[in-house]
Write a protein that holds these residues in place. Sequence first.
Motif, short mmCIF file in Angstrom:
data_model
loop_
_atom_site.label_atom_id
_atom_site.label_comp_id
_atom_site.label_asym_id
_atom_site.label_seq_id
_atom_site.Cartn_x
_atom_site.Cartn_y
_atom_site.Cartn_z
N LYS A 74 0.70 -1.35 0.05
CA LYS A 74 -0.08 0.09 -0.05
C LYS A 74 1.02 1.30 0.05
CE LYS A 74 -2.34 -2.07 -1.49
NZ LYS A 74 -3.20 -1.92 -2.58
N PRO A 75 1.86 1.41 0.43
CA PRO A 75 2.65 0.40 1.56
C PRO A 75 2.33 0.99 2.81
CG PRO A 75 4.19 2.33 0.78
CD PRO A 75 2.82 2.76 -0.08
N LEU A 76 2.08 -0.21 3.71
CA LEU A 76 2.20 -0.04 5.21
C LEU A 76 2.95 -1.26 5.74
CD1 LEU A 76 -1.87 0.64 5.39
CD2 LEU A 76 -0.01 2.44 6.03
N ASN A 77 3.87 -0.84 6.45
CA ASN A 77 4.68 -1.77 7.10
C ASN A 77 4.38 -1.97 8.36
OD1 ASN A 77 5.99 -2.18 4.86
ND2 ASN A 77 7.74 -1.37 5.06
N HIS A 78 3.65 -1.04 9.13
CA HIS A 78 3.31 -1.03 10.61
C HIS A 78 1.90 -1.32 10.69
CE1 HIS A 78 7.42 0.97 12.22
NE2 HIS A 78 7.63 0.41 11.05
N PHE A 79 1.20 -1.97 9.88
CA PHE A 79 -0.04 -2.24 10.22
C PHE A 79 -0.65 -3.79 9.91
CE2 PHE A 79 -4.85 -1.62 9.40
CZ PHE A 79 -5.06 -0.97 10.36
N TYR A 80 -0.37 -4.64 10.82
CA TYR A 80 -0.65 -5.95 10.77
C TYR A 80 0.13 -6.57 9.51
CZ TYR A 80 -4.53 -4.65 13.77
OH TYR A 80 -5.30 -4.17 14.71
N ALA A 185 -6.27 3.30 8.89
CA ALA A 185 -4.93 3.57 8.50
C ALA A 185 -4.87 4.09 7.22
CB ALA A 185 -4.23 2.35 8.44
N ALA A 186 -3.95 4.99 6.89
CA ALA A 186 -3.75 5.75 5.75
C ALA A 186 -2.29 5.77 5.38
CB ALA A 186 -4.43 7.20 6.03
N ASN A 187 -1.96 5.44 4.15
CA ASN A 187 -0.64 6.14 3.53
C ASN A 187 -0.89 7.30 2.72
OD1 ASN A 187 1.38 6.48 1.46
ND2 ASN A 187 2.30 4.54 2.69
N ILE A 188 -0.43 8.42 3.24
CA ILE A 188 -0.43 9.53 2.55
C ILE A 188 1.10 10.17 1.82
CG2 ILE A 188 -0.91 12.21 3.05
CD1 ILE A 188 -2.24 11.39 5.53
N ASP A 189 0.80 10.46 0.62
CA ASP A 189 1.63 10.89 -0.05
C ASP A 189 2.40 12.25 0.14
OD1 ASP A 189 1.99 8.70 -1.70
OD2 ASP A 189 0.64 9.35 -3.56
N LEU A 190 3.52 12.47 0.40
CA LEU A 190 4.16 13.63 0.77
C LEU A 190 5.09 13.63 -0.50
CD1 LEU A 190 4.61 16.56 2.10
CD2 LEU A 190 6.40 15.18 3.59
N LYS A 191 4.63 14.30 -1.80
CA LYS A 191 5.45 14.15 -3.04
C LYS A 191 6.65 14.76 -3.09
CE LYS A 191 0.79 13.24 -5.39
NZ LYS A 191 1.12 11.61 -5.52
N GLY A 192 6.83 15.81 -2.25
CA GLY A 192 8.09 16.58 -2.49
C GLY A 192 8.04 17.52 -1.45
N PHE A 193 8.95 18.53 -1.30
CA PHE A 193 8.78 19.46 -0.10
C PHE A 193 9.36 21.09 -0.69
CE2 PHE A 193 9.54 21.30 4.24
CZ PHE A 193 8.46 20.62 4.99
N ASN A 194 8.70 21.32 -1.66
CA ASN A 194 8.84 22.42 -2.47
C ASN A 194 7.54 22.94 -2.97
OD1 ASN A 194 9.47 23.87 -5.17
ND2 ASN A 194 11.52 24.16 -3.88
N THR A 222 -6.34 7.43 13.36
CA THR A 222 -5.84 6.81 12.06
C THR A 222 -4.40 6.70 12.06
OG1 THR A 222 -7.46 8.05 10.83
CG2 THR A 222 -5.74 6.95 9.52
N TRP A 223 -3.93 5.16 11.66
CA TRP A 223 -2.56 5.17 11.94
C TRP A 223 -2.14 5.63 10.32
CZ3 TRP A 223 1.78 4.50 14.14
CH2 TRP A 223 2.85 3.99 13.24
N VAL A 224 -0.80 6.38 10.38
CA VAL A 224 -0.47 7.05 9.23
C VAL A 224 0.97 6.64 8.79
CG1 VAL A 224 0.24 9.34 8.08
CG2 VAL A 224 -1.99 9.04 9.45
N GLU A 225 1.17 6.26 7.70
CA GLU A 225 2.59 6.28 7.05
C GLU A 225 2.74 7.20 5.80
OE1 GLU A 225 4.13 2.27 6.68
OE2 GLU A 225 2.91 1.64 8.29
N LEU A 226 3.94 7.60 5.38
CA LEU A 226 3.99 8.45 4.39
C LEU A 226 4.84 7.86 3.36
CD1 LEU A 226 5.11 11.81 6.52
CD2 LEU A 226 2.85 11.06 5.69
N THR A 227 4.76 8.40 2.05
CA THR A 227 5.51 7.90 0.97
C THR A 227 5.93 9.14 0.22
OG1 THR A 227 4.10 5.91 0.92
CG2 THR A 227 5.42 6.62 -1.11
N THR A 228 7.21 9.17 -0.32
CA THR A 228 7.75 10.21 -1.07
C THR A 228 8.31 9.35 -2.38
OG1 THR A 228 8.05 11.73 0.49
CG2 THR A 228 9.14 11.86 -1.38
N ALA A 341 7.92 -0.62 22.76
CA ALA A 341 6.83 -0.96 22.04
C ALA A 341 7.15 -0.46 20.26
CB ALA A 341 5.59 -0.46 22.22
N LEU A 342 6.82 -1.09 19.38
CA LEU A 342 6.87 -0.66 18.10
C LEU A 342 5.69 -0.02 17.66
CD1 LEU A 342 8.42 -0.46 15.60
CD2 LEU A 342 7.32 -2.85 14.84
N ALA A 343 5.91 1.20 17.14
CA ALA A 343 4.82 2.21 16.75
C ALA A 343 4.00 1.64 15.59
CB ALA A 343 5.25 3.41 16.31
#
Length: 369
Positions: A74-80, A185-194, A222-228, A341-343
Amino acid sequence: MMRRTEITEETELPGKWFHRLEDGRIQCDLCPRNCRLREGQKGYCFVRERCGERIVLATWGRSSGFCIDPIEKKPLNHFYPGTPVLSFGTAGCNLGCKFCQNHEISSARQWDRLAQSAAPTQIATAAQEISVRAVAFTYNDPVIYAEYAIDTARACRARGIHPIAVTAGYISPKARGEFFSVMDAANIDLKGFNEDFYWHLTGAHLTNILDNIAWVVHNTSTWVELTTLIIPGYNDDRAQLQAECEWIARELGTEIPLHFTAFHPDHKMLDTLPTPLQTLRTAREIALEAGLKHVYLGNVHDPEADTTYCAGCGKALIRRDWYQLREYNLVAGKCPDCGKALAGHFDSRPGTWGSRSCPVRLYRSAALF
């Protein structure tokens, strides 16, 4: 043999988050674009349109297809970890990413050709019957079909199925509360920082994305992971990556997972080279130097960068090879050596789905694959 039956649900097309303007147009308030429509006009996403005195979602109950995927995709590495997820999308998007790798779906203008009809309760029932732990709204951004995603998420939760949003996070403050309140859960795109990168390559604004990410992390469960997605020559410079990682550590905390993924030439950026592995590894080093504890690389083979390490003592807790789990050393969600504990969200044992992706067809009372 089960007889095939098309899944349908008689309902008026839903629509929320809009208001009438003084000049007679109706403004869609779902996302920051604030499309202002006259009768019969469609918004930028092309699936929300004006119908009388309302904005309606024309793709409610329609899907571009279903697939069972590993949760790590999805990618989600910390959600089951290791569990399967039923994934689906619709058509259209409220961004215009020139590098979109799902552009056949996200830029679709003939949504009436969507392959399957599926009401929310039927999706939830199918997920329950094939024993998946979660349903993911993905392939195109679920923000634009928020009413459909919310209805489906509620139906899933009623059956113990976790709703997951894979999104670029381009949603208005008016709508984000109801949308994320039903996502586990959510994977949110942070596509850049500009801001220049965001506006010229996606048609969106960075400030909206940052505000929404921080709001979800601090105001919901909501459990959140980020993707760039790292694109050579556009968002791979050290200054931009360092600023991004420092913002994440400062505003979100050091234990939120961050996925750096490799770009492959696609859509309107066919002349841009693929991301070198070393570029991704350098990005990961920058993130680790900024204090982030869980930084992963995607779309490349790098088992070390796929591994989850304890944020306390550094022990390898979950080893992965692509989407295949190789080791699972958690004890009650904690490191067996130092007890930290692992987040995230974890079972006592990992799932065993592996790396398979299986297309499915929905039927009235089941999903077969």
